[in-house]
Write an enzyme that holds these catalytic residues in place. Sequence first.
Site, PDB file in Angstrom:
ATOM      1  N   GLY A 293       4.448  10.463  -8.319  1.00 21.47           N
ATOM      2  CA  GLY A 293       5.302   9.495  -8.972  1.00 21.47           C
ATOM      3  C   GLY A 293       6.075   8.707  -7.923  1.00 21.47           C
TER       4      GLY A 293
ATOM      5  N   ARG B 208       0.837  -1.207   0.000  1.00 21.17           N
ATOM      6  CA  ARG B 208       0.000   0.000   0.000  1.00 21.17           C
ATOM      7  C   ARG B 208       0.873   1.259   0.000  1.00 21.17           C
ATOM      8  NH1 ARG B 208      -3.329   2.425   4.603  1.00 21.17           N
ATOM      9  NH2 ARG B 208      -4.870   3.719   3.548  1.00 21.17           N
TER      10      ARG B 208
ATOM     11  N   ASN C  18      -3.706   8.865   4.274  1.00 25.86           N
ATOM     12  CA  ASN C  18      -2.428   8.186   4.505  1.00 25.86           C
ATOM     13  C   ASN C  18      -2.121   7.919   5.973  1.00 25.86           C
ATOM     14  OD1 ASN C  18      -1.701   7.977   1.784  1.00 25.86           O
ATOM     15  ND2 ASN C  18      -0.704   9.981   1.771  1.00 25.86           N
TER      16      ASN C  18
ATOM     17  N   HIS D  94      -5.673  -5.816  -2.836  1.00 25.69           N
ATOM     18  CA  HIS D  94      -6.530  -5.927  -1.655  1.00 25.69           C
ATOM     19  C   HIS D  94      -6.734  -7.371  -1.219  1.00 25.69           C
ATOM     20  CE1 HIS D  94      -8.595  -1.704  -1.788  1.00 25.69           C
ATOM     21  NE2 HIS D  94      -7.327  -1.669  -1.435  1.00 25.69           N
TER      22      HIS D  94
ATOM     23  N   PRO E 291      -7.264   7.597  -5.248  1.00 27.54           N
ATOM     24  CA  PRO E 291      -8.633   7.099  -5.401  1.00 27.54           C
ATOM     25  C   PRO E 291      -9.301   6.938  -4.029  1.00 27.54           C
ATOM     26  CG  PRO E 291      -7.074   5.766  -6.658  1.00 27.54           C
ATOM     27  CD  PRO E 291      -6.258   6.649  -5.771  1.00 27.54           C
TER      28      PRO E 291
ATOM     29  N   HIS F 125       0.621   4.293  -2.726  1.00 28.59           N
ATOM     30  CA  HIS F 125       0.352   5.670  -2.312  1.00 28.59           C
ATOM     31  C   HIS F 125       1.514   6.600  -2.664  1.00 28.59           C
ATOM     32  CE1 HIS F 125      -3.358   5.440   0.416  1.00 28.59           C
ATOM     33  NE2 HIS F 125      -3.270   4.282  -0.211  1.00 28.59           N
TER      34      HIS F 125
END
Length: 328
Positions: free
Chosen positions: A86, A76, A108, A205, A175, A80
């Site tokens: 980038g 994850r 986050n 996920h 998202p 992120h």
Amino acid sequence: MLLKYPLSLVKIMVMANLLNIFIAMELMIASGFRFGVDGLRMDYYMMSCPFAEQIIKNTVNTALQDDPSLAAALVRMHFHDCFIEGCDGSILIDSTKDNTAEKDSPGNLSLRGYEVIDDAKEQLEDQCPGIVSCADIVAMAARDAIFWAGGPVYDIPKGRKDGRRSKIEDTINLPFPTFNTTELIKAFGQRGFTAQEMVALSGAHTLGVARCSSFKSRLSNTDPTLDSDFAKTLSKTCGSGDNAQQPFDITPNTFDNYYFNALVRKNGVLFSDQTLYTTPKTRAIVNGYAMNQAMFFFDFQQAMVKMGSLDVKDRSKGEVRENCRKIN
């Protein structure tokens, strides 16, 4: 004694040598010993820090043996990082009195595993100071976490440089768990991904959990895409508060295709998960991955390599941080 060959044979030999050279070049390209996107290369650290990959892998494996749930966290973190500015390690930078960094964005705050990156960086700085970027550590740690959890083994090109910007306002590009398929396709499309690559990446996920705060809205308004029995399970989870955690599938620490099987059963935890099966445009992709884990693994690793090349910084726009938490 010098051997003399007819001219025609010499021409054939020359052409054969040229063909061999061409084939060798093709093999080098296929194996990654080349400059890729923005100068990334599979063998980037072969001469400058030959033990870099092993140090990172050992660090990740040790951390995961103590806490298997960190596999999801490291994957994850990579996502992120790449999806904002980038793949430049900007997610690692700490906030200061003059700047609120990406990691302190609401989206986050649940990220973790920073200490794994710090540990690897400290060892690498001892072995080869100023060589291995934090961005590359994040990318390699995610790859190694996926393999440790039972996922596909694949290599990634290296050579990313660390960015000098990390601002909370940039995280608006992430998202949201409330996105429908159209919004997801648009968000990923803006990064150059196809709908199929978006679904494949969503398969990450298969690792980890979601907090109640990210899916409780599905419970207050009866969601027709949610299985009624599974809705009761989610309600029970949320009975412990917004921070209560619900696994995405029945094997939260194993990388497999159970996530897609959950979607087929209308057991997707997030709205942005279940919408992939609800929408006809992506339903066939979900069904395919649910039935064929090998196909999911192949498409996922291809998409991960592509994601790892998003907006990478070169030496003119980046640096190799001495400390991953702050700009040099």
